[in-house]
Design a protein around this motif. Structure first.
Motif: not given
Length: 677
Positions: A223, A259, A263
């Protein structure tokens, strides 16, 4: 079904458990080609039979010999316990000390089928990251831990429990080594031979030190990496509508899909194993799955247009996607990939870590052992094709980064065009390492992956630790931190506040964040206090990925920016483990290999039990300070200015810390003039 007491009673010899075949409804490690001579096969069998009294050898010998022939290793499936393998609450383990029970909790979590990649072969992640070499070792270790007192230390030799040895209360409860091979014999071929013989094993980074916490362990790092890649390339953390293309959903790389969504971008992750893909989909880590490239492209265009966070698992080979993306650009002028990387287990490319595009998954598993030369050639051809497609898209604006899995290293060995312009060493690549180029060399600032596990197995405890960690970091910002670390603190506060809603726990009740020396010591002290005050129901185990400031000497990843000629030296990792051992770690581990491959890296790690005692709090502060400063010191001496600034701050905070500082040459031409005739 076996109980915890049963698996702590030692090897079941009278009567022997019935012979067991490989389970049919679970993923298994690829069969290995041993290339052992007949004499070496007999040696491997003799080595395995050492665990059992002679009267059982007639029964076990043909069975173990068949395993060696069929699978390339003796796993001793007969002795795999029939138990719900998972991390049980610490108080349920039959032990003399809670430190030993904490080790049991961590070991069983590493072998939990929800966590482990190939649990029946004792592989946690990375295709060959072993917890133990065989099931007899597991049972002996559990037995020793159940008997251990606080004046004994368990000694582990590459999965083999050498035994319990007298020590003292302040010594580590376990000292673990994996793959400690004489340097001239630390080659991939020698590893395959020695693993088949049962004399060494590949512990990866956190499998063989019992500290793996499931895919969550890499979600945080991925991330932060993707966010920082966005900041670097697009000048913003808002990645909605951006596409991140990568590969691998087994083990640690299963974190990439989660991740990507955190994001806010569109994540495409290719996976050749349908079983691995559906495991992540069923766990909620991948939102959608498809085996159609046409459908994939259509869905990507839609999500980009709508700026919808999405993760798509593609059942197929990553090379097919890269080549299709290049063809789409050529035909439409539309660049459908903004960020690209790779997270296959490329440190192990010829034994299941990387699958060639020319073969189906099933065909590849067959050719892998039946025709090793052909398989290697196909892998290398596939790597060249993948790089060719990546290069075409990168030339048109896509940002590709090396995620430290030996992908670029193996691609270069395959003859792909990945060398950096002007480089003659073969060690610097066209695409930068995320450690240097994206993360801003956070290791030199002392930041790295700090982890904890709530041994109560109570999710309420995990929620409490999230709150404690958040408060600690917020208070540290209020007290004042250097400007170059403030962004890291803020990113990690955001991460820990949002961690719960993303449902990342698989297996033990664990969490991870990136923190520096000051933050780690403060969080650990706060956890220990909470255990003492009863705010947490049971001790907390703290650890880290070996992929960190001090733990790993890896010239192609963690120490890829060491330019003083010492990039291939491993003093730091060895000193790290030695120093942790006498500063209070509950267990320490040192491994050959991990992440980038056998013979390419040395890495060390630790586990520490915070039981609420005053002694535990003092040990945590002493050990964590060393665990970070050791690596910052090494980076400082190599000429890294950020590390020099960080270690100076550390010396100001502790007058007992005195580090040798380098004097830089002010006039570079002096070096040339000194050698003129």
């Amino acid at each position: 079904m076996s109980s915890l007491k049963d698996i702590c009673d030692g090897l079941p010899l009278d009567p022997l458990p019935p012979a067991r075949q490989r389970g049919q409804n679970i993923a298994h490690a690829p069969n290995r080609t041993t290339n052992l001579t007949p004499e070496e096969e007999r040696q491997a069998l003799q080595n395995a039979l050492r665990y059992f009294p002679p009267e059982l050898h007639e029964t076990l010998a043909p069975e173990f010999a068949q395993e060696l022939r069929d699978y390339g290793h003796i796993y001793m499936y007969r002795f795999r316990p029939d138990i719900d393998m998972r991390a049980y609450p610490i108080n349920e383990y039959p032990c003399q000390t809670r430190q030993a029970a904490a080790l049991m909790h961590m070991i069983m979590n590493n072998l939990d089928p929800r966590v482990a990649q190939f649990p029946h072969e004792l592989v946690t992640y990375g295709g060959n990251g072993q917890v133990f070499s065989n099931w007899a070792q597991f049972l002996l270790v559990m037995h020793y831990l159940s008997e251990m007192t606080e004046d004994q230390t368990l000694v582990m030799y590459s999965g083999h429990p050498a035994g319990l040895f007298p020590s003292h209360r302040d010594a580590p409860r376990a000292v673990i080594t994996n793959g400690m091979v004489i340097p001239n014999y630390s080659s991939r071929d020698q590893y395959n031979r020695m693993f088949a013989l049962g004399v060494t094993m590949y512990g990866q980074m956190t499998a063989g030190s019992y500290c793996y916490i499931g895919p969550q362990g890499i979600v945080h790092g991925t991330t932060i990496t993707v966010l920082n890649a966005g900041r670097r390339c697009f000048g913003t953390s808002d990645l909605r509508g951006r596409v991140f293309l990568t590969s691998g959903l087994g083990g640690m790389s299963g974190a990439q899909a989660k991740a990507a969504v955190i994001c806010g971008c569109v994540g495409i992750i290719a996976e050749v194993s349908k079983e691995a893909l559906m495991k992540r989909h069923n766990q909620g880590w991948v939102m959608e799955v498809t085996d159609s490239l046409d459908q994939l492209i259509q869905r990507v265009r839609q999500a980009r247009r709508e700026k919808t966070p999405l993760s798509i698992g593609y059942h197929g080979n990553i090379v097919d996607i890269w080549e299709r993306m290049a063809a789409e650009y050529d035909s439409t002028g539309e660049l459908l990939v903004d960020l690209g990387s790779d997270q296959t287990s490329c440190h192990n490319p010829y034994n299941g870590g990387y699958y060639p595009v020319q073969l189906s998954f099933e065909e590849a598993n067959q050719v892998m052992t039946s025709d090793t030369v052909r398989f290697k050639n196909l892998v290398q051809e596939s790597l060249r094709r993948q790089i060719t497609a990546i290069n075409r898209l990168a030339d048109r604006g896509m940002y590709f980064f090396d995620y430290g899995n030996a992908f670029l290293l193996e691609a270069s060995r395959a003859g792909a065009e990945v060398s950096k312009a002007g480089d003659t060493s073969g060690n610097r690549f066209r695409y930068p390492s995320y450690v240097q180029d994206i993360m801003g060399d956070i290791f030199s600032m002392g930041f790295g992956p700090f982890r904890w596990v709530c041994t109560s197995a109570d999710h309420n405890d995990l929620t409490t630790t999230d709150e404690i960690a958040t408060t600690v970091l917020e208070d540290l910002i209020k007290e004042g931190v250097p400007d170059n670390t403030k962004q890291q603190y803020e990113d990690n506060i955001r991460w820990i506040k949002e961690a719960e809603k993303h449902q990342m726990v698989v297996g033990s009740q664990a969490r991870i964040l990136y923190s520096d020396q000051k933050g780690r010591a403060a969080i650990a002290t706060a956890f220990n206090k909470a255990v003492h005050e009863g705010k947490l129901r049971a001790p907390v185990v703290i650890s880290r990925d070996h992929h960190d400031v001090s733990g790993t000497d890896s010239p192609f990843r963690e120490t890829s920016n060491i330019y003083d000629g010492s990039a291939f030296c491993a003093d730091m990792a060895i000193q790290n483990v030695i120093g942790d051992s006498f500063r209070g770690a509950t267990w320490v581990a040192i491994h050959n290999g991990g992440g980038v491959g056998w013979g390419e890296v040395m890495n060390g790690g630790f586990g520490m039990v915070l039981d609420g005692s005053e002694e535990a709090g003092e040990r945590a502060k002493m050990m964590l300070n060393w665990d970070v400063s050791n690596g910052v010191c090494r980076r400082s001496w190599s000429g890294n200015s950020k590390a020099q600034e960080t270690i100076c701050h550390a010396m100001e905070a502790n007058n007992k810390l005195k580090v040798t500082m380098p004097h830089d040459v002010q006039d570079p031409d002096l070096l040339k003039r000194a050698f003129r005739d």
